[in-house]
Scaffold this active site. Sequence first.
Site, PDB file in Angstrom:
ATOM      1  N   GLU A  92      -9.632  -1.656   5.068  1.00 16.02           N
ATOM      2  CA  GLU A  92     -10.431  -1.282   6.230  1.00 16.02           C
ATOM      3  C   GLU A  92     -11.781  -1.998   6.209  1.00 16.02           C
ATOM      4  O   GLU A  92     -12.266  -2.388   5.148  1.00 16.02           O
ATOM      5  CB  GLU A  92     -10.655   0.233   6.213  1.00 16.02           C
ATOM      6  CG  GLU A  92      -9.373   1.059   6.216  1.00 16.02           C
ATOM      7  CD  GLU A  92      -8.636   1.037   7.556  1.00 16.02           C
ATOM      8  OE1 GLU A  92      -8.682   0.028   8.276  1.00 16.02           O
ATOM      9  OE2 GLU A  92      -7.988   2.052   7.872  1.00 16.02           O
TER      10      GLU A  92
ATOM     11  N   ASP B 105       0.811  -1.220   0.000  1.00 13.71           N
ATOM     12  CA  ASP B 105       0.000   0.000   0.000  1.00 13.71           C
ATOM     13  C   ASP B 105       0.845   1.271   0.000  1.00 13.71           C
ATOM     14  O   ASP B 105       2.058   1.225   0.193  1.00 13.71           O
ATOM     15  CB  ASP B 105      -0.966   0.004   1.202  1.00 13.71           C
ATOM     16  CG  ASP B 105      -0.292  -0.439   2.513  1.00 13.71           C
ATOM     17  OD1 ASP B 105       0.942  -0.360   2.611  1.00 13.71           O
ATOM     18  OD2 ASP B 105      -1.016  -0.851   3.438  1.00 13.71           O
TER      19      ASP B 105
ATOM     20  N   HIS C 194      -7.123  -4.588   9.769  1.00 11.86           N
ATOM     21  CA  HIS C 194      -6.787  -4.541   8.343  1.00 11.86           C
ATOM     22  C   HIS C 194      -5.488  -5.273   8.025  1.00 11.86           C
ATOM     23  O   HIS C 194      -4.577  -5.355   8.853  1.00 11.86           O
ATOM     24  CB  HIS C 194      -6.748  -3.102   7.798  1.00 11.86           C
ATOM     25  CG  HIS C 194      -5.643  -2.221   8.291  1.00 11.86           C
ATOM     26  ND1 HIS C 194      -5.804  -0.872   8.489  1.00 11.86           N
ATOM     27  CD2 HIS C 194      -4.355  -2.474   8.610  1.00 11.86           C
ATOM     28  CE1 HIS C 194      -4.678  -0.344   8.898  1.00 11.86           C
ATOM     29  NE2 HIS C 194      -3.773  -1.305   8.991  1.00 11.86           N
TER      30      HIS C 194
HETATM   31  C1  GLP Z   1      -0.113   0.270   8.436  1.00  7.23           C
HETATM   32  C2  GLP Z   1       0.039  -0.617   7.223  1.00  7.23           C
HETATM   33  C3  GLP Z   1      -0.356  -2.045   7.541  1.00  7.23           C
HETATM   34  C4  GLP Z   1       0.353  -2.497   8.816  1.00  7.23           C
HETATM   35  C5  GLP Z   1      -0.024  -1.603   9.963  1.00  7.23           C
HETATM   36  C6  GLP Z   1       0.578  -2.034  11.289  1.00  7.23           C
HETATM   37  O1  GLP Z   1      -1.451   0.574   8.703  1.00  7.23           O
HETATM   38  N1  GLP Z   1      -0.750  -0.187   6.107  1.00  7.23           N
HETATM   39  O2  GLP Z   1       0.016  -2.872   6.458  1.00  7.23           O
HETATM   40  O3  GLP Z   1      -0.014  -3.812   9.107  1.00  7.23           O
HETATM   41  O4  GLP Z   1       0.455  -0.318   9.604  1.00  7.23           O
HETATM   42  O5  GLP Z   1       1.433  -1.085  11.786  1.00  7.23           O
HETATM   43  P1  GLP Z   1       2.414  -1.269  13.007  1.00  7.23           P
HETATM   44  O6  GLP Z   1       3.364  -2.351  12.657  1.00  7.23           O
HETATM   45  O7  GLP Z   1       3.076   0.074  13.109  1.00  7.23           O
HETATM   46  O8  GLP Z   1       1.570  -1.618  14.163  1.00  7.23           O
END
Ligand code: GLP
Length: 264
Positions: free
Chosen positions: A153, A77, A148
């Site tokens: 979402e 993404d 997600h």
């Molecule tokens: C973002 C990404 C996701 C990821 C999430 C988790 O939202 N788009 O792909 O899984 O962050 O983030 P963190 O590892 O900072 O908790």
Amino acid sequence: MTSSSPSSRFGRLLILPDPNAATAAAARLIAQTIRNDARAVLGLATGRTMEGVYARLAAMHRDEALSFSGVTTFNLDEYVGLSASDPNSYHHYMRTHLFDPVDADPARVHLPDGAAADPGAECAAYERAIRAAGGIALQLLGIGDTGHIGFNEPPSAFDTRTRVVELDEATRRQNAPMFGGDPEAVPREAITMGVGTILESKRLLLLATGPAKAAILAAALEGPVTPEVSASAIRLHPDVTVVLDTDAAAALSPAFTARATVAD
Ligand code: GLP
């Protein structure tokens, strides 16, 4: 150490004692994929959890001659409206944490272009590029507070493809620390691979660490398989490895964790 049964819902559930051990296990699986096929196609993820994985892979490049030069990558993404040079873009994140420290071939790395003039066309082109590369061999996944994967979402149908999505308020709060702490500074939209796109990968590797992920992981792994929790879709995939630390695994039922390979 106890082994999971091959008939369990997942190919493997690994529960490691701490975040370092969990990120190291995920990095080893990725490195193994590259060592088995120097031209592997990898699906990559961002977020704070993955920083440790990329640090390990960079160390393996430095110390163990792990080469990324033939590897093709597709990230899940990117935020809409951020150019590749924006320090908050996932392009920038990936260059900082992985692509620059290793010998990645810029021609083989792919992220959706958040600054594309025609985001719809960009999404369609991204799907075509994944297919042209022969599909993703191993897709790395994190999980967000909304459940997600990528930026799918709730609700995200399981046949969704790469598309523009509106980010949930909870996600904008979760990612605010990277934007000076202000949720309003987090872009409102992103381009994400769809759940259907992700499920087409040959193998999935979901990594989560820390107590903040425990409740949503239990919902994703043991609650209903539902578009309301897009991570629950991984249970429909025949080849999934879930790597957790004990904090992230804390809300799973004993019956569920009994199938895990627990390393200490
Ligand atoms: C973002 C990404 C996701 C990821 C999430 C988790 O939202 N788009 O792909 O899984 O962050 O983030 P963190 O590892 O900072 O908790």
